[in-house]
Design a protein around this motif. Structure first.
Motif, short mmCIF file in Angstrom:
data_model
loop_
_atom_site.label_atom_id
_atom_site.label_comp_id
_atom_site.label_asym_id
_atom_site.label_seq_id
_atom_site.Cartn_x
_atom_site.Cartn_y
_atom_site.Cartn_z
N ASN A 1 0.88 -1.40 0.12
CA ASN A 1 0.06 0.05 0.17
C ASN A 1 1.03 1.48 0.15
O ASN A 1 0.46 2.17 -0.61
CB ASN A 1 -1.02 -0.04 1.22
N LEU B 1 -6.38 2.96 -0.83
CA LEU B 1 -5.32 2.61 -0.50
C LEU B 1 -4.71 2.45 1.10
O LEU B 1 -3.85 1.70 1.08
CB LEU B 1 -4.00 3.04 -1.27
N THR B 2 -5.38 3.22 1.77
CA THR B 2 -5.03 3.52 3.08
C THR B 2 -6.15 2.68 4.16
O THR B 2 -5.71 2.61 5.21
CB THR B 2 -4.97 5.02 3.61
N THR C 1 -6.37 -4.60 0.56
CA THR C 1 -5.43 -5.53 1.16
C THR C 1 -4.93 -6.59 0.22
O THR C 1 -5.46 -6.73 -0.66
CB THR C 1 -6.15 -6.27 2.27
N CYS D 1 -2.58 -1.90 -8.62
CA CYS D 1 -3.24 -1.96 -7.70
C CYS D 1 -4.34 -2.90 -7.49
O CYS D 1 -4.93 -3.51 -6.43
CB CYS D 1 -4.06 -0.73 -7.53
#
Length: 363
Positions: A188, A239-240, A244, A317
């Motif tokens: 991430n 992304l935060t 996962t 991603c």
């Protein structure tokens, strides 16, 4: 013969007086000993746990220092709790955490409802890109060479560009500062770093390189600002908080291929912008045909680089949010590239006819 009785001797007055004096002086000796002990206790504080239970029955072993002495007794001061750093409270003072902080607000919003909301936002972003592409077929994008006062008063190019791109840098940074275990994961951090690096260049470096850029209409500036706020939240929150990855994702072929596509696309974008800035020499005006680099293949080389960059990012991603951003970029920049290609063909008679619009050899 009767035994002779031995007469008893009575103690002399001196002996009687000495015995009475010894008995009388015993309390005085005890009092003097207690007073001396009290003076020593006041003069030299005992070490922890060294107090005698016989002389100081109320003393307990511990780090407390002795208090004032009274009548030969020692009173221990109450212990103070150790000062332990309180990290959430310290961050609350900074405005990032605490019961009323920004991070607490984001944590309360976290959950399946927000995850579903991000998915709906992603579908909305794709629809917005497709609608914008359809609209740009009839109305030119009011930006750069197509600027017009019909879309509001004109803003200076450099500050307008920096301000409109800045939310895509600041919003994900704020979300990363409030992130937990997901934001701390290495994949991430790498992927979010790619996103932030692009917008650090677009918001902080690129505006300083603009040479006498065309003013930006206020309407265009507001649209770009809102898009950067929206997309910064969408990519940063994904992304935060929710994205996962399995162990070993940094070595996965999808991430490696996507990262290479992102890196090559960013390099093409920066190089193409450099070619466009240097078309005119100092003091020259007017437009010229861009040559060199990917401009030998497409009219919108800078647009092609950015499209490739975000599709590589989406592959690395593997999230619906990143894919929506890549598709929206394709729709909007593809329409702008078609607009540029048509303008070049009308403006220059010697414009290369074999150049494609935005995708080499295809479109």
């Amino acid at each position: 013969m009767a035994a002779r009785r031995r007469p008893s001797r009575a103690p002399s007055p001196a002996v009687r007086d000495s015995g009475r004096s010894r008995r009388a002086s015993a309390p005085g000796r005890r009092h003097r000993a207690a007073a001396a002990c009290s003076r020593r206790a006041r003069a030299v504080p005992p070490s922890p746990g060294a107090a005698s239970r016989r002389n100081f029955p109320s003393a307990r072993p511990g780090p407390a220092r002795p208090g004032p002495q009274r009548a030969g007794r020692w009173r221990a001061r109450p212990r103070r709790p150790l000062a332990v750093p309180d990290e959430p409270r310290r961050r609350s003072a900074m405005g990032f955490a605490g019961d009323g902080g920004v991070c607490a607000l984001w944590r309360r919003a976290e959950g399946p409802e927000e995850r579903r909301l991000l998915e709906l936002f992603s579908y909305g972003l794709i629809a917005m890109g497709a609608g914008s592409a359809l609209l740009l077929c009839f109305i030119p994008m009011p930006y750069g060479r197509y600027s017009s006062r019909r879309f509001g008063w004109l803003l200076p190019a450099r500050p307008a560009w920096a301000l409109q791109e800045l939310p895509s840098l600041l919003v994900p940074l704020g979300l990363a500062a409030c992130g937990g275990a997901v934001a701390a994961a290495r994949p991430n951090r790498v992927l979010l770093g790619c996103f932030l690096l692009h917008y650090a260049h677009r918001a902080l470096i690129f505006p300083l390189l603009i040479r006498e850029g065309k003013p930006t209409p206020f309407f265009t500036f507001v649209l770009a600002l809102l898009f950067c706020v929206f997309n910064g939240y969408l990519q940063g929150r994904s992304l935060t908080t929710y994205a996962t990855y399995p162990p070993g994702w940094l070595g996965d072929p999808r991430l490696i291929t996507g990262f290479l596509g992102w890196l090559i696309g960013m390099a093409i974008n920066i190089h193409s912008d450099h070619i466009l800035r240097n078309l005119r020499k100092p003091g020259e005006t007017g437009y010229k045909i861009p040559r060199g680099g990917m401009f030998e293949y497409v009219s919108g080389a800078n647009f092609f680089g950015e499209i490739l960059e975000w599709f590589g990012f989406a592959l690395a991603c593997c999230t619906i949010e990143s894919l929506a951003f890549a598709l929206c970029t394709l729709f909007i920049l593809g329409s702008r590239a078609r607009q540029h290609h048509k303008w070049y063909l009308e403006k220059f008679e010697d414009y290369p006819k074999d150049r494609k619009i935005v995708i080499p050899f295809l479109y």
